[in-house]
Design a protein around this motif. Structure first.
Motif, mmCIF file in Angstrom:
data_model
loop_
_atom_site.group_PDB
_atom_site.id
_atom_site.type_symbol
_atom_site.label_atom_id
_atom_site.label_comp_id
_atom_site.label_asym_id
_atom_site.label_seq_id
_atom_site.Cartn_x
_atom_site.Cartn_y
_atom_site.Cartn_z
ATOM 1 N N ARG A 208 -24.164 21.009 69.860
ATOM 2 C CA ARG A 208 -25.109 20.506 68.858
ATOM 3 C C ARG A 208 -24.940 19.199 68.885
ATOM 4 N N LEU A 209 -23.737 18.701 68.420
ATOM 5 C CA LEU A 209 -23.307 16.948 67.829
ATOM 6 C C LEU A 209 -23.798 16.091 68.595
ATOM 7 N N ARG A 210 -23.982 14.781 68.384
ATOM 8 C CA ARG A 210 -24.774 13.971 69.479
ATOM 9 C C ARG A 210 -24.742 12.723 68.412
ATOM 10 N N PHE A 211 -23.923 11.353 69.265
ATOM 11 C CA PHE A 211 -24.023 10.005 69.030
ATOM 12 C C PHE A 211 -25.108 9.672 69.526
ATOM 13 N N ARG A 212 -26.291 8.855 69.036
ATOM 14 C CA ARG A 212 -26.569 7.721 69.876
ATOM 15 C C ARG A 212 -26.227 6.716 70.059
ATOM 16 N N SER A 213 -26.945 6.336 70.459
ATOM 17 C CA SER A 213 -26.320 4.871 71.900
ATOM 18 C C SER A 213 -25.966 3.965 71.166
ATOM 19 N N GLY A 214 -26.661 3.704 69.508
ATOM 20 C CA GLY A 214 -26.615 2.404 69.219
ATOM 21 C C GLY A 214 -24.853 2.880 68.225
ATOM 22 N N ALA A 215 -24.871 4.391 68.001
ATOM 23 C CA ALA A 215 -23.533 4.646 67.513
ATOM 24 C C ALA A 215 -22.077 3.970 68.297
ATOM 25 N N ARG A 217 -21.668 1.375 70.572
ATOM 26 C CA ARG A 217 -21.981 0.260 70.521
ATOM 27 C C ARG A 217 -20.780 -0.336 69.298
ATOM 28 N N SER A 218 -21.566 0.426 68.284
ATOM 29 C CA SER A 218 -21.618 0.095 66.689
ATOM 30 C C SER A 218 -19.654 0.527 66.831
ATOM 31 N N ILE A 219 -19.582 1.031 67.091
ATOM 32 C CA ILE A 219 -18.246 2.185 67.533
ATOM 33 C C ILE A 219 -17.052 1.067 67.555
ATOM 34 N N TRP A 220 -17.770 0.540 68.958
ATOM 35 C CA TRP A 220 -16.579 0.373 69.728
ATOM 36 C C TRP A 220 -16.914 -1.525 69.223
ATOM 37 N N ARG A 221 -17.569 -1.907 69.036
ATOM 38 C CA ARG A 221 -17.580 -3.160 67.782
ATOM 39 C C ARG A 221 -16.473 -3.761 66.646
ATOM 40 N N ARG A 222 -16.981 -2.042 66.183
ATOM 41 C CA ARG A 222 -16.366 -2.056 65.091
ATOM 42 C C ARG A 222 -14.925 -1.840 64.644
ATOM 43 N N SER A 223 -14.064 -1.521 65.896
ATOM 44 C CA SER A 223 -12.501 -0.857 66.163
ATOM 45 C C SER A 223 -12.106 -1.802 66.640
ATOM 46 N N GLY A 224 -13.126 -2.839 68.026
ATOM 47 C CA GLY A 224 -12.234 -3.355 68.932
ATOM 48 C C GLY A 224 -11.505 -2.796 69.784
ATOM 49 N N GLY A 225 -12.570 -1.218 70.500
ATOM 50 C CA GLY A 225 -11.332 -0.601 71.466
ATOM 51 C C GLY A 225 -10.237 -0.139 71.276
ATOM 52 N N CYS A 226 -9.961 -0.332 69.573
ATOM 53 C CA CYS A 226 -8.561 0.308 69.312
ATOM 54 C C CYS A 226 -9.021 2.093 69.063
ATOM 55 N N PRO A 227 -8.006 3.009 69.558
ATOM 56 C CA PRO A 227 -8.352 4.579 69.684
ATOM 57 C C PRO A 227 -8.327 4.888 67.810
ATOM 58 N N ARG A 228 -7.156 4.395 67.063
ATOM 59 C CA ARG A 228 -6.744 4.620 66.494
ATOM 60 C C ARG A 228 -8.144 4.667 65.060
ATOM 61 N N ARG A 229 -8.696 3.044 65.337
ATOM 62 C CA ARG A 229 -9.831 2.638 64.289
ATOM 63 C C ARG A 229 -10.934 3.405 64.790
ATOM 64 N N ILE A 230 -11.122 3.553 66.090
ATOM 65 C CA ILE A 230 -12.282 4.569 66.322
ATOM 66 C C ILE A 230 -12.154 5.992 65.856
ATOM 67 N N ASN A 231 -10.918 6.342 65.821
ATOM 68 C CA ASN A 231 -10.898 8.435 65.225
ATOM 69 C C ASN A 231 -11.344 7.714 64.212
ATOM 70 N N LEU A 232 -11.095 7.324 63.033
ATOM 71 C CA LEU A 232 -11.327 6.831 62.009
ATOM 72 C C LEU A 232 -12.607 6.612 61.550
ATOM 73 N N LEU A 233 -13.118 5.487 62.661
ATOM 74 C CA LEU A 233 -14.597 5.144 61.986
ATOM 75 C C LEU A 233 -15.868 6.623 62.943
ATOM 76 N N CYS A 234 -15.334 7.599 63.073
ATOM 77 C CA CYS A 234 -15.698 8.815 63.652
ATOM 78 C C CYS A 234 -16.259 9.373 62.756
ATOM 79 N N ASP A 235 -14.657 9.960 62.626
ATOM 80 C CA ASP A 235 -13.831 10.617 61.252
ATOM 81 C C ASP A 235 -15.477 10.811 60.314
ATOM 82 N N ARG A 236 -15.275 9.490 59.592
ATOM 83 C CA ARG A 236 -15.812 8.383 58.193
ATOM 84 C C ARG A 236 -17.242 8.789 59.264
ATOM 85 N N SER A 251 -25.967 4.168 63.591
ATOM 86 C CA SER A 251 -25.205 3.446 63.613
ATOM 87 C C SER A 251 -25.230 3.180 62.457
ATOM 88 N N LYS A 252 -26.409 3.791 61.722
ATOM 89 C CA LYS A 252 -26.359 3.445 60.076
ATOM 90 C C LYS A 252 -24.977 3.877 59.640
#
Length: 303
Positions: A208-215, A217-236, A251-252
């Protein structure tokens, strides 16, 4: 997989040193645990040191204790038939031993394991914190060998500055002995999306849970591809979506998550600015009415 293949290849060949370096949050410690899990299925004894800022003698004690070494002269008995595994973490017998005594015990332990055809691997996490003197001592530990094979392999895992430290002239002998090297890096945009989808599927939220394509892109851009940062951004971002009672992460939500992580503002649910602007005309009359009611109540109590 590539990093594990490199290190396992070096272990199978029983080479002296291996090196894994990478930026903060790129999965080096996770790689250590994955490596330990793989080695449990092989004829290998392992030790993991996660605090290399200890004094030299304490490092030696930690290695012996993590390897499960025992003092044959002071071995506690198990009259009730309990497993000898309880002895592994009892390092009381190590206290008070000198550096030479600790090295002699380690040498004897490694030689005994070699006679049993068991290879010993020492993994040192956060190795960038090792002093030059301790690095040199670890190099000398690799000299423990029989006429036919080495007794110990050491794998250094650390941040990028570890490479710079190893390039210093005083570390030339150690640097030349490192035969297996790997650098962990950030995830690409495509790998970031696949990584998030994989984590969602494992957690049971892929239906049921989905991420939009813009989300993505935003996660990758804001995390720099760092897995730890990806985890934190997704969690929040998931928390922000939950506060709005939606199963669609946009992306909002990611922007709100990033603001919270960076300390640029509260990332929780906020009152809509539209609602606030509509409520302004009613605030003053409501406050005046409340004041009159309180005044009348006060006068009534006074009489």
């Amino acid at each position: 997989r590539e990093a594990l293949s490199h290190i396992l290849y070096g272990i199978e060949r029983r080479e002296g040193f291996g090196l894994i370096v990478g930026d903060i949050g790129t999965g080096k410690t996770t790689l250590c645990w994955a490596l330990l899990d793989r080695l449990e299925k092989k004829n290998v004894r392992t030790a993991l040191i996660q605090n290399p800022m200890l004094p030299e003698t304490d490092i030696l004690r930690s290695i012996l204790q993590d390897l499960g070494a025992r003092d044959d002269d002071v071995r506690p008995r198990q009259p009730d038939g309990e497993s000898e595994a309880l002895e592994v973490f009892d390092g009381a017998w190590l206290e008070g031993l000198t550096k030479k005594q600790l090295l002699d015990r380690l040498n004897r332990f490694l030689a005994a394991r070699a006679r049993e055809d068991v290879f010993t691997v020492l993994i040192i996490d956060e190795a960038q914190n090792l002093s030059i003197e301790l690095l040199e001592q670890l190099r000398l530990l690799s000299n423990l060998e029989t006429a036919k094979k080495k007794l110990l392999q050491i794998i250094f895992v650390g941040q990028l500055e570890l490479e710079q430290k190893l390039r210093s002239p005083s570390m030339r002998q150690l640097n030349q002995r490192i035969s297996v090297r790997f650098r962990t890096g950030p995830l690409s945009k495509g790998d970031t999306e696949r990584y998030i989808r994989h984590r969602l599927a494992k957690a049971g939220g892929g239906a049921r849970l989905r991420f939009r394509s813009g989300a993505f892109r935003s996660i990758w851009r804001r995390s720099g591809g760092c897995p730890r940062r990806i985890n934190l951004l997704c969690d929040r971002a998931l928390l922000a979506a939950y506060s709005e009672r939606t199963f669609l992460v946009t992306s909002k939500h990611v922007r709100r998550a990033a603001r919270g992580l960076d300390g640029d503002g509260y990332s929780g649910t906020r009152v809509s600015s539209v609602w606030s602007s509509r409520a302004v005309p009613y605030i003053v009359p409501a406050a005046l009415l409340l004041f009159i009611l309180c005044f009348l109540a006060y006068k009534g109590l006074a009489h």
